[in-house]
Design a protein around this motif. Structure first.
Motif, PDB file in Angstrom:
ATOM      1  N   GLN A   1       0.657  -1.496  -0.044  1.00 18.50           N
ATOM      2  CA  GLN A   1       0.340   0.513  -0.407  1.00 18.50           C
ATOM      3  C   GLN A   1       0.889   1.635   0.108  1.00 18.50           C
ATOM      4  OE1 GLN A   1      -3.128   0.058   3.115  1.00 18.50           O
ATOM      5  NE2 GLN A   1      -4.044   1.632   2.141  1.00 18.50           N
ATOM      6  N   ASN A   2       0.902   2.157  -0.972  1.00 14.84           N
ATOM      7  CA  ASN A   2       0.987   2.976  -0.822  1.00 14.84           C
ATOM      8  C   ASN A   2       0.796   4.570   0.614  1.00 14.84           C
ATOM      9  OD1 ASN A   2       2.207   6.264  -1.499  1.00 14.84           O
ATOM     10  ND2 ASN A   2       1.594   5.758  -3.802  1.00 14.84           N
ATOM     11  N   PRO A   3       1.795   4.612   1.224  1.00 14.59           N
ATOM     12  CA  PRO A   3       1.895   5.404   2.329  1.00 14.59           C
ATOM     13  C   PRO A   3       1.263   6.679   1.862  1.00 14.59           C
ATOM     14  CG  PRO A   3       3.985   4.598   1.928  1.00 14.59           C
ATOM     15  CD  PRO A   3       3.273   4.489   0.530  1.00 14.59           C
ATOM     16  N   GLU A   4       1.162   7.864   0.670  1.00 21.67           N
ATOM     17  CA  GLU A   4       0.149   8.375   0.335  1.00 21.67           C
ATOM     18  C   GLU A   4      -1.473   8.019   0.150  1.00 21.67           C
ATOM     19  OE1 GLU A   4       2.040   9.242  -3.382  1.00 21.67           O
ATOM     20  OE2 GLU A   4       3.629  10.799  -2.843  1.00 21.67           O
ATOM     21  N   ASP A   5      -1.439   6.932  -0.361  1.00 25.80           N
ATOM     22  CA  ASP A   5      -2.471   6.886  -0.075  1.00 25.80           C
ATOM     23  C   ASP A   5      -3.305   6.293   1.478  1.00 25.80           C
ATOM     24  OD1 ASP A   5      -3.301   7.002  -3.323  1.00 25.80           O
ATOM     25  OD2 ASP A   5      -2.583   4.275  -2.751  1.00 25.80           O
ATOM     26  N   ILE A   6      -2.874   5.866   2.585  1.00 23.25           N
ATOM     27  CA  ILE A   6      -2.644   6.557   3.244  1.00 23.25           C
ATOM     28  C   ILE A   6      -2.848   7.285   3.674  1.00 23.25           C
ATOM     29  CG2 ILE A   6      -2.249   5.527   6.355  1.00 23.25           C
ATOM     30  CD1 ILE A   6      -0.683   2.987   4.147  1.00 23.25           C
ATOM     31  N   VAL A   7      -2.133   8.494   3.965  1.00 20.82           N
ATOM     32  CA  VAL A   7      -2.453   9.643   4.476  1.00 20.82           C
ATOM     33  C   VAL A   7      -3.647  10.524   3.412  1.00 20.82           C
ATOM     34  CG1 VAL A   7      -1.570  11.995   4.444  1.00 20.82           C
ATOM     35  CG2 VAL A   7       0.001  10.096   4.724  1.00 20.82           C
ATOM     36  N   LEU A   8      -3.658   9.898   2.190  1.00 20.01           N
ATOM     37  CA  LEU A   8      -5.074  10.433   2.163  1.00 20.01           C
ATOM     38  C   LEU A   8      -6.671   9.995   2.944  1.00 20.01           C
ATOM     39  CD1 LEU A   8      -5.043  10.803  -2.051  1.00 20.01           C
ATOM     40  CD2 LEU A   8      -5.138  12.484  -0.289  1.00 20.01           C
ATOM     41  N   GLN A   9      -6.282   8.659   3.259  1.00 24.25           N
ATOM     42  CA  GLN A   9      -7.045   8.623   3.986  1.00 24.25           C
ATOM     43  C   GLN A   9      -7.146   9.033   4.966  1.00 24.25           C
ATOM     44  OE1 GLN A   9      -6.763   4.202   4.319  1.00 24.25           O
ATOM     45  NE2 GLN A   9      -6.642   3.537   1.696  1.00 24.25           N
ATOM     46  N   ILE A  10      -6.383   9.774   6.402  1.00 20.99           N
ATOM     47  CA  ILE A  10      -5.954   9.732   7.559  1.00 20.99           C
ATOM     48  C   ILE A  10      -6.854  11.409   7.077  1.00 20.99           C
ATOM     49  CG2 ILE A  10      -4.838  10.639   8.753  1.00 20.99           C
ATOM     50  CD1 ILE A  10      -2.983   8.555   8.015  1.00 20.99           C
ATOM     51  N   LEU A  11      -6.604  12.333   6.172  1.00 15.67           N
ATOM     52  CA  LEU A  11      -6.806  13.588   6.275  1.00 15.67           C
ATOM     53  C   LEU A  11      -8.106  13.397   5.790  1.00 15.67           C
ATOM     54  CD1 LEU A  11      -4.566  14.801   3.097  1.00 15.67           C
ATOM     55  CD2 LEU A  11      -4.478  15.306   5.486  1.00 15.67           C
ATOM     56  N   GLN A  12      -9.029  12.486   4.991  1.00 14.81           N
ATOM     57  CA  GLN A  12     -10.735  12.210   4.541  1.00 14.81           C
ATOM     58  C   GLN A  12     -11.205  12.230   6.096  1.00 14.81           C
ATOM     59  OE1 GLN A  12     -10.704   9.166   1.192  1.00 14.81           O
ATOM     60  NE2 GLN A  12      -9.386  11.296  -0.322  1.00 14.81           N
ATOM     61  N   LEU A  13     -10.476  10.927   6.795  1.00 15.97           N
ATOM     62  CA  LEU A  13     -11.184  10.664   8.221  1.00 15.97           C
ATOM     63  C   LEU A  13     -10.951  12.064   9.202  1.00 15.97           C
ATOM     64  CD1 LEU A  13     -12.578   9.190   9.956  1.00 15.97           C
ATOM     65  CD2 LEU A  13      -9.868   8.227  10.689  1.00 15.97           C
ATOM     66  N   LEU A  14      -9.970  12.959   9.074  1.00 18.43           N
ATOM     67  CA  LEU A  14     -10.298  14.070  10.211  1.00 18.43           C
ATOM     68  C   LEU A  14     -10.760  15.065   9.887  1.00 18.43           C
ATOM     69  CD1 LEU A  14      -6.183  14.246  10.656  1.00 18.43           C
ATOM     70  CD2 LEU A  14      -7.751  13.416  12.469  1.00 18.43           C
TER      71      LEU A  14
ATOM     72  N   ILE B   1      -6.733  18.797  17.439  1.00 20.44           N
ATOM     73  CA  ILE B   1      -6.525  17.527  16.995  1.00 20.44           C
ATOM     74  C   ILE B   1      -5.310  17.523  17.440  1.00 20.44           C
ATOM     75  CG2 ILE B   1      -6.127  16.172  15.056  1.00 20.44           C
ATOM     76  CD1 ILE B   1      -8.057  17.741  13.813  1.00 20.44           C
ATOM     77  N   ILE B   2      -5.353  16.327  17.682  1.00 22.73           N
ATOM     78  CA  ILE B   2      -3.723  15.524  18.388  1.00 22.73           C
ATOM     79  C   ILE B   2      -3.780  14.613  16.932  1.00 22.73           C
ATOM     80  CG2 ILE B   2      -2.494  14.822  20.814  1.00 22.73           C
ATOM     81  CD1 ILE B   2      -4.537  16.672  22.264  1.00 22.73           C
ATOM     82  N   LEU B   3      -2.703  13.873  16.823  1.00 20.75           N
ATOM     83  CA  LEU B   3      -2.212  13.500  16.233  1.00 20.75           C
ATOM     84  C   LEU B   3      -1.446  12.309  16.769  1.00 20.75           C
ATOM     85  CD1 LEU B   3      -1.126  15.040  13.089  1.00 20.75           C
ATOM     86  CD2 LEU B   3      -3.240  13.686  13.332  1.00 20.75           C
ATOM     87  N   ILE B   4      -1.394  11.102  17.277  1.00 20.37           N
ATOM     88  CA  ILE B   4       0.190  10.529  17.910  1.00 20.37           C
ATOM     89  C   ILE B   4       0.277   9.569  17.033  1.00 20.37           C
ATOM     90  CG2 ILE B   4       0.793   8.731  20.374  1.00 20.37           C
ATOM     91  CD1 ILE B   4      -1.974  10.423  21.263  1.00 20.37           C
ATOM     92  N   GLY B   5       1.739   9.430  16.961  1.00 17.80           N
ATOM     93  CA  GLY B   5       1.775   8.016  16.078  1.00 17.80           C
ATOM     94  C   GLY B   5       3.126   7.429  16.651  1.00 17.80           C
ATOM     95  N   HIS B   6       3.041   6.154  16.526  1.00 19.19           N
ATOM     96  CA  HIS B   6       4.077   4.913  16.711  1.00 19.19           C
ATOM     97  C   HIS B   6       4.677   3.778  15.293  1.00 19.19           C
ATOM     98  CE1 HIS B   6       4.661   0.675  18.436  1.00 19.19           C
ATOM     99  NE2 HIS B   6       4.959   1.584  18.589  1.00 19.19           N
ATOM    100  N   SER B   7       6.186   4.456  15.579  1.00 23.05           N
ATOM    101  CA  SER B   7       6.829   3.899  14.842  1.00 23.05           C
ATOM    102  C   SER B   7       6.042   4.420  13.058  1.00 23.05           C
ATOM    103  CB  SER B   7       6.728   2.608  14.445  1.00 23.05           C
ATOM    104  OG  SER B   7       8.432   1.882  13.748  1.00 23.05           O
ATOM    105  N   THR B   8       5.808   3.575  11.766  1.00 23.28           N
ATOM    106  CA  THR B   8       5.374   3.823  11.108  1.00 23.28           C
ATOM    107  C   THR B   8       4.129   5.264  11.169  1.00 23.28           C
ATOM    108  OG1 THR B   8       5.937   1.727  10.011  1.00 23.28           O
ATOM    109  CG2 THR B   8       4.873   3.403   8.769  1.00 23.28           C
ATOM    110  N   GLY B   9       3.081   5.253  12.307  1.00 22.55           N
ATOM    111  CA  GLY B   9       2.835   5.520  12.318  1.00 22.55           C
ATOM    112  C   GLY B   9       3.126   7.155  12.204  1.00 22.55           C
ATOM    113  N   THR B  10       4.262   6.854  13.579  1.00 23.46           N
ATOM    114  CA  THR B  10       4.941   8.458  13.159  1.00 23.46           C
ATOM    115  C   THR B  10       4.766   9.340  12.547  1.00 23.46           C
ATOM    116  OG1 THR B  10       5.973   7.609  15.350  1.00 23.46           O
ATOM    117  CG2 THR B  10       7.356   9.537  14.578  1.00 23.46           C
ATOM    118  N   VAL B  11       5.663   8.557  10.854  1.00 28.90           N
ATOM    119  CA  VAL B  11       5.924   9.437  10.072  1.00 28.90           C
ATOM    120  C   VAL B  11       4.452   9.496   9.158  1.00 28.90           C
ATOM    121  CG1 VAL B  11       6.909   8.673   7.390  1.00 28.90           C
ATOM    122  CG2 VAL B  11       8.188   7.430   9.762  1.00 28.90           C
ATOM    123  N   LEU B  12       3.902   8.827   9.411  1.00 31.45           N
ATOM    124  CA  LEU B  12       1.816   9.269   8.892  1.00 31.45           C
ATOM    125  C   LEU B  12       1.783  10.325   9.003  1.00 31.45           C
ATOM    126  CD1 LEU B  12       1.013   5.624   8.184  1.00 31.45           C
ATOM    127  CD2 LEU B  12       1.802   7.507   6.129  1.00 31.45           C
ATOM    128  N   ALA B  13       1.984  10.468  10.834  1.00 32.26           N
ATOM    129  CA  ALA B  13       1.072  11.792  11.313  1.00 32.26           C
ATOM    130  C   ALA B  13       2.098  12.606  10.752  1.00 32.26           C
ATOM    131  CB  ALA B  13       1.865  11.634  12.911  1.00 32.26           C
TER     132      ALA B  13
END
Length: 125
Positions: free
Chosen positions: A53-66, A82-94
């Motif tokens: 899965q392309n990380p950019e697609d995941i970020v688009l999904q996150i933006l739509q959710l927010l 809004i507070i973003l918390i990321g763990h490991s790869t989730g931090t890069v996406l945040a």
């Protein structure tokens, strides 16, 4: 002196690669002890073993959710933080989510995929 209302907290937790949302239940419970009125989201990000899965697609999904959750929260609360918390790869996406949400500028040009996000989101600082 005028008392300002405390903003409602919309907290998004982005899990690690191959992580599962339920693994963050203890973190959610800990946050809710300090901020019981918060809305906490831990969406599944689809980052399974051998994921392509392309990380950019995941970020688009996150933006739509927010965007959706922000709109829903504003119907119930006068202000929302809004507070973003990321763990490991989730931090890069945040981090990427935050950068895109602030809008494009001369120092941060976006990929074509994010053309709809060139201006800052209403919920971004």
């Amino acid at each position: 002196m005028e008392h300002l209302a405390t903003p409602h907290r919309l907290i998004l937790i982005l899990h690690a690669f191959t992580g599962k949302p339920w693994k963050y239940d203890l973190l959610k419970a800990t946050i809710l002890k300090s901020y019981p009125e918060s809305t906490i989201l831990v969406p599944p990000l689809g980052m399974k073993a051998f994921s392509t899965q392309n990380p950019e697609d995941i970020v688009l999904q996150i933006l739509q959710l927010l965007d959706e959750e922000w709109t829903k929260a504003l119907k119930k609360h006068s202000s929302v933080k809004i507070i973003l918390i990321g763990h490991s790869t989730g931090t890069v996406l945040a981090r990427k989510t935050y950068i895109i949400s602030c809008g494009e500028n001369n120092r941060a040009r976006f990929e074509d995929k994010f053309n709809a996000y060139k201006t800052p989101r209403d919920w971004a600082p």
